[in-house]
Design an enzyme around this catalytic site. Sequence first.
Site, short mmCIF file in Angstrom:
data_model
loop_
_atom_site.label_atom_id
_atom_site.label_comp_id
_atom_site.label_asym_id
_atom_site.label_seq_id
_atom_site.Cartn_x
_atom_site.Cartn_y
_atom_site.Cartn_z
N GLU A 17 25.97 50.01 -6.43
CA GLU A 17 27.45 50.33 -6.43
C GLU A 17 27.55 51.78 -6.06
O GLU A 17 26.85 52.73 -6.08
CB GLU A 17 27.83 50.43 -8.17
CG GLU A 17 27.61 49.08 -8.56
CD GLU A 17 26.10 48.86 -8.98
OE1 GLU A 17 25.52 49.56 -9.13
OE2 GLU A 17 26.09 47.49 -8.78
N SER B 193 13.74 41.65 -13.44
CA SER B 193 12.69 42.77 -12.92
C SER B 193 12.35 43.27 -14.17
O SER B 193 13.12 43.61 -15.00
CB SER B 193 13.45 43.73 -12.26
OG SER B 193 14.00 43.31 -11.12
N HIS C 242 9.21 32.96 -0.59
CA HIS C 242 8.81 32.70 -1.92
C HIS C 242 9.85 32.56 -2.70
O HIS C 242 10.64 33.25 -2.66
CB HIS C 242 7.79 33.92 -2.30
CG HIS C 242 7.01 33.62 -3.49
ND1 HIS C 242 6.09 32.63 -3.71
CD2 HIS C 242 6.83 34.32 -4.59
CE1 HIS C 242 5.44 32.55 -4.73
NE2 HIS C 242 5.99 33.50 -5.53
N ASN D 176 17.56 52.33 -14.35
CA ASN D 176 17.92 53.45 -13.91
C ASN D 176 19.20 53.79 -14.43
O ASN D 176 19.99 52.83 -14.97
CB ASN D 176 17.90 53.59 -12.41
CG ASN D 176 19.02 52.21 -12.00
OD1 ASN D 176 18.35 51.05 -11.72
ND2 ASN D 176 20.26 52.49 -11.47
N THR E 123 17.72 32.68 -7.82
CA THR E 123 18.49 33.09 -6.70
C THR E 123 19.40 33.84 -7.07
O THR E 123 20.34 33.45 -7.87
CB THR E 123 18.91 31.46 -6.22
OG1 THR E 123 17.58 30.66 -6.19
CG2 THR E 123 19.69 31.78 -4.78
N HIS E 124 19.70 34.87 -6.32
CA HIS E 124 20.69 35.77 -6.46
C HIS E 124 21.99 35.55 -5.80
O HIS E 124 21.80 34.93 -4.51
CB HIS E 124 20.26 37.14 -6.25
CG HIS E 124 19.30 37.79 -7.28
ND1 HIS E 124 18.06 37.81 -6.98
CD2 HIS E 124 19.69 38.56 -8.45
CE1 HIS E 124 17.26 38.48 -8.14
NE2 HIS E 124 18.52 38.86 -8.79
N1 HPA Z 1 22.86 48.40 -10.00
C1 HPA Z 1 22.82 47.21 -9.59
N2 HPA Z 1 21.79 46.46 -9.87
C2 HPA Z 1 20.68 47.10 -10.44
C3 HPA Z 1 20.73 48.55 -10.65
C4 HPA Z 1 21.73 49.12 -10.49
O1 HPA Z 1 21.99 50.38 -10.84
N3 HPA Z 1 19.44 48.66 -11.25
C5 HPA Z 1 18.98 47.51 -11.12
N4 HPA Z 1 19.47 46.61 -10.46
#
Ligand code: HPA
Length: 277
Positions: A198, A44, A76, A240, A98-99
Amino acid sequence: MSAQLSNPLTDPAADPFEVARRAADDIRRITGVDTHDIAVTLGSGWGKSAELLGETVAQFPATEVTGFSAPALEGHVGTLRSVRTPRGKHVLVIGARTHYYEGHGVRRVAHSVRTAAAAGAATMVLTNGAGGIKPAWKPGQPVLISDHINLTADSPLEGATFVDLTDLYSLRLRDLARSIDPSLDEGVYCQFRGPQYETPAEVQMAKTIGGHIVGMSTALEAIAARQAGMEVLGLSLITNKAAGIQTTPLSHQEVIDAGREAEPVISSLLARVIGAM
Ligand code: HPA
């Protein structure tokens, strides 16, 4: 059922390294590039760097490559690109990963890294968007990954495969990145399973055990890269402050927006770092 079987990695009897060799052959055929030197996975916020890396030799849907083909309903899976840097290095740009939380198993998570290794890449650059624990870090800030804590309780390694992870995140490559941007801070990345963000208590746990960054990717891929003998560079975009570090709720939109805003700056950073390799 037949859609599930369309990916050879869903067959437990398949050899994931053989599937990766076939994928690398597909990439050679499509790109005409015999050996890629470097591979980079764009998380990202990092997407724009593909254009800045150099001349695009070929760009194609990942579904054209063995093992990347998704079950029909999955949608996609992104784009692969072969780029030639001004220094003449061939870079395989992996536009989507792929997560682990997608639930297709760790072989699918590791496949892009194993394919890159089979295509010749000696360097694996892993990028992501993640939450920051260090209070001084601001959304939009890129940081280097110095080490990781794998909280997925899983591994891409199968059987008694003992792989050394000392200096997994190459000091040489971190120093190279800092030579481009001396302000880059670094921290320990904690991979949670996700896809839920989390809890504040989990973030405090991550902090207590030595973590500085929380996310849902990268650690499993880095292990696979080390197994394949690659040198690894990891970069996180702090999208973030992690849950509880910031008091407002986390949202996917916030992550996307922070990525979009930071994209021009971090993409140019990444292109300069890879350009210097
Ligand atoms: N936690 C996990 N994955 C993430 C976060 C987060 O705070 N921000 C962007 N991907």
